[in-house]
Design an enzyme around this catalytic site. Sequence first.
Site, short mmCIF file in Angstrom:
data_model
loop_
_atom_site.label_atom_id
_atom_site.label_comp_id
_atom_site.label_asym_id
_atom_site.label_seq_id
_atom_site.Cartn_x
_atom_site.Cartn_y
_atom_site.Cartn_z
N ASP A 84 -15.17 -0.54 3.18
CA ASP A 84 -14.23 -0.52 4.29
C ASP A 84 -14.21 0.84 4.98
OD1 ASP A 84 -12.99 0.78 2.17
OD2 ASP A 84 -11.51 -0.79 1.84
N ASN A 133 -0.91 -4.11 -4.50
CA ASN A 133 -0.57 -5.48 -4.09
C ASN A 133 -1.74 -6.43 -4.33
OD1 ASN A 133 -2.36 -4.78 -2.11
ND2 ASN A 133 -0.93 -4.96 -0.39
N HIS A 159 -4.89 -5.87 -3.37
CA HIS A 159 -5.97 -5.90 -2.38
C HIS A 159 -7.27 -5.36 -2.97
CE1 HIS A 159 -4.66 -1.76 -0.60
NE2 HIS A 159 -5.81 -1.57 -1.19
N GLU A 167 -6.00 -7.76 2.33
CA GLU A 167 -4.60 -7.77 1.94
C GLU A 167 -4.16 -9.17 1.51
OE1 GLU A 167 -3.17 -5.00 1.56
OE2 GLU A 167 -3.24 -3.66 3.29
C1 GLP Z 1 -7.62 1.85 -0.57
C2 GLP Z 1 -9.05 1.34 -0.44
C3 GLP Z 1 -9.33 0.31 -1.48
C4 GLP Z 1 -8.96 0.89 -2.84
C5 GLP Z 1 -7.49 1.11 -2.89
C6 GLP Z 1 -6.97 1.59 -4.24
O1 GLP Z 1 -6.71 0.99 -0.01
N1 GLP Z 1 -9.35 0.78 0.84
O2 GLP Z 1 -10.69 -0.06 -1.44
O3 GLP Z 1 -9.35 0.01 -3.85
O4 GLP Z 1 -7.21 2.10 -1.90
O5 GLP Z 1 -7.08 2.96 -4.31
P1 GLP Z 1 -6.75 3.84 -5.56
O6 GLP Z 1 -7.97 3.81 -6.41
O7 GLP Z 1 -6.51 5.20 -4.96
O8 GLP Z 1 -5.56 3.29 -6.21
#
Ligand code: GLP
Length: 235
Positions: free
Chosen positions: A67, A136, A138, A143
């Site tokens: 992304d 959540n 995702h 989402e």
């Molecule tokens: C962002 C990214 C996701 C990632 C998520 C969790 O939203 N777009 O791909 O998995 O954060 O991040 P973290 O590893 O910092 O909890």
Amino acid sequence: MNWQPFDSNKSLSIHAAETLLNSIQTNPRFVLGLPTGRSPLGMYERVVNECAREYRCFRDVTTFNLDEYAGVPRQHPGSYFTYMKRHLFDHVDIDPRNAHLPDGMAPDLDAECARYENEIQAAGGLDLTFLGLGRNGHIGFNEPGTPFDSRTRVVELTASTRAANAEFFPDGEVPRRAITIGIGTILESRAIVLLVAGAGKSDAIERLRSRRVDPEFPASALWRHSDVTVLTCAR
Ligand code: GLP
């Protein structure tokens, strides 16, 4: 789904890095799906350290990031382009032409999404995709409510996701939209490794463990895949 708990973020990261490095050693033309966020930082650090010794790791590897924010220039410190350069691409011998991220500044974002999806298919699809897990549920920026057959597209970020990422936009201009590969795109990856580290993820882990497949919890789509490994660490 193969669950592997770890005592520390370090041991989780070492294991994830070994999985990545073994894959690209076995097949130097491997196609990787790569995440951002805090969870994969230790994995990237380890991969960079290992590749410093054997600096021919990524020569023929292709990567696709999951992304990217929409409307954020690549040079912005909060962009995923900057993240990937800082944590991986600037330190390994990947050919920049093979390191793909969606272009969140493309004049026609829908066309950019179609182009990105086609590029993944043209590369032969994703061999192994690493994912992080949002609180959540995702995956990528898919989402809650995302259909499981979704493809690369523009999405609106939820308030909780924007809050979780606000620290990377200290000017307060937290992006509202992003481009993400779809859940359908992710499920076509031949193998998937989900990295879940941090105290704040225990509810999400429990929800995933419950095996209840529900579009309101996007990661539950992974129960529909036959080769998923979940690496967890409560710290
Ligand atoms: C962002 C990214 C996701 C990632 C998520 C969790 O939203 N777009 O791909 O998995 O954060 O991040 P973290 O590893 O910092 O909890």
